[in-house]
Write an enzyme that holds these catalytic residues in place. Structure first.
Site, mmCIF file in Angstrom:
data_model
loop_
_atom_site.group_PDB
_atom_site.id
_atom_site.type_symbol
_atom_site.label_atom_id
_atom_site.label_comp_id
_atom_site.label_asym_id
_atom_site.label_seq_id
_atom_site.Cartn_x
_atom_site.Cartn_y
_atom_site.Cartn_z
ATOM 1 C CG ASN A 139 -2.389 11.280 2.987
ATOM 2 O OD1 ASN A 139 -1.730 10.536 2.245
ATOM 3 N ND2 ASN A 139 -2.202 11.522 4.314
ATOM 4 C CE LYS A 140 -4.968 5.079 4.619
ATOM 5 N NZ LYS A 140 -6.078 4.005 3.750
ATOM 6 N NE ARG A 152 0.364 1.465 3.589
ATOM 7 C CZ ARG A 152 1.023 1.980 3.580
ATOM 8 N NH1 ARG A 152 2.325 1.854 3.657
ATOM 9 N NH2 ARG A 152 1.023 3.650 3.775
ATOM 10 N N GLY A 153 0.325 2.413 -0.282
ATOM 11 C CA GLY A 153 1.039 3.622 -0.436
ATOM 12 C C GLY A 153 1.016 3.835 -1.803
ATOM 13 C CB ALA A 154 0.168 7.055 -3.796
ATOM 14 C CG ASP A 161 -2.996 7.762 -1.045
ATOM 15 O OD1 ASP A 161 -2.551 6.456 -1.332
ATOM 16 O OD2 ASP A 161 -2.995 8.189 0.124
#
Length: 349
Positions: free
Chosen positions: A246-247, A45-47, A236
């Site tokens: 973002n998250k 995960r993580g863009a 993201d």
């Protein structure tokens, strides 16, 4: 440096981030479908990391195509790419990685298919290498905004685990430490998936960078007590006007930072920009499962049958963002102009 994803013996090897911090386990993906599942289930995960995984997944998909005719080869590749693109909707790097690989495939239409497959494998590795270099460049730019002795608050995990290596927001922190600055980090736990608690704290402890874990609801308390000097988060997707997805929870942190006159910085590579979107209202927000909210490590934390909402991301309006740190430089308001300039486009294009 932590290697989040790499080619090993023809397979895409990635750290299973759902098992951290208690276990360091690697998963080998040998098909594009396995890469897609890994993205969907947040093994990776993580863009930026998703963008690299997508590129490597396309290479695996290409390898599985038997046709020697380019038209047929590309038709099958497009179909596989379309399925991969559905893995997660918010992070723009997923589509960016797929589109770049498709462009390489089109450019190599005159190659023999085995040579084209090799070319695609090389491109996926190039994307991985470029991501690490971009993160290091971002860190170099970003560390100029961090002072010696600063207390830095971050949200979610925008570190080496969210990229091919080094990290975006945590890359800025690492670069600051490498520059000889004494930095203390406050890490929000980041409910409901606990990326801050499980991943950010683990990463920083691995690098011996001082870090204190706090719950998301404690951020305002520490700002009020003047124990936060600067906020650095990842992204993201960033719209043309500087609105940042973002998250979930990032928006609340940004409002708190604004209220306490604390700089709020976003660190993201140019590949995270989506200049086709005028503003954050156009960014698709992924809705994830209720189970991630009602359970922690398989233990139910809410009554059976509870109604649950789970948007995985929120959008921070550009007016709350002090600056956006990219691998090409630092963008400041008005972002509509500065982001286009850094992306290599003219302000009136």
């Amino acid at each position: 440096m932590i290697k989040t994803i790499e080619w090993v013996d023809g397979a895409v090897r990635m750290i299973d981030q759902t098992r951290l911090p208690t276990e360091k386990v690697f998963v080998d993906c040998r098909t594009i479908e396995e890469v897609s599942l890994a993205i969907k289930t947040m093994i990776i995960r993580g863009a930026p990391a998703i963008g690299v995984a997508a590129a490597m997944g396309v290479s695996l998909g290409a390898d599985a195509i038997l046709s020697e005719d380019f038209a047929e080869f590309y038709a099958q590749l497009e179909k596989k790419c379309a399925e991969l693109a559905k893995s997660r909707p918010t992070a723009v790097n997923l589509a960016w990685g797929i589109d770049r690989m498709k462009r390489v495939a089109k450019a190599g239409k005159d190659l023999a298919v085995p040579d084209l497959k090799k070319r695609l494998r090389e491109e996926s590795q190039r994307i991985c290498d470029e991501d690490i270099a971009a993160n290091q460049a971002m860190g170099s730019f970003g560390q100029t905004l961090i002072g010696d002795g600063n207390n830095v608050l971050t949200h979610c995990n925008a570190g080496a685990l969210a990229t091919a290596g080094f990290g975006t927001a945590l890359g800025v922190i690492r670069a600051s430490v490498n520059a000889g600055k004494k930095i203390n980090v406050l890490a929000n736990e980041t409910r409901p998936f606990l990326q801050g608690a499980r991943l950010t704290v683990w990463e920083l402890m691995e690098d011996n960078i001082p870090v204190k874990l706090i719950t998301d609801s404690m951020a305002g308390y520490f700002m009020q007590k003047k124990q936060v000097d600067v906020v650095v988060v990842g992204a993201d997707r960033i719209a043309a006007n500087g609105d940042v997805a973002n998250k979930i929870g990032t928006y609340m942190v940004a409002i708190l930072a604004k209220n306490h006159n604390i700089p709020f910085y976003v660190a993201a590579p140019i590949s995270t920009l989506d200049l086709s979107l005028a503003n954050g209202e156009e960014i698709p927000i992924e809705e994830r499962s209720a189970d991630e909210v009602t359970t922690i490590n398989g233990k139910r934390m809410a009554p059976v049958g509870a109604v649950v909402a789970h948007p995985a991301f929120d959008v921070t309006p550009n007016g709350l963002v002090t600056a956006i740190i990219t691998d090409k430089g630092i963008a400041r308001p008005p972002f509509t102009e500065s982001l286009k300039k850094l992306a290599g486009q003219s302000a009136d294009s």
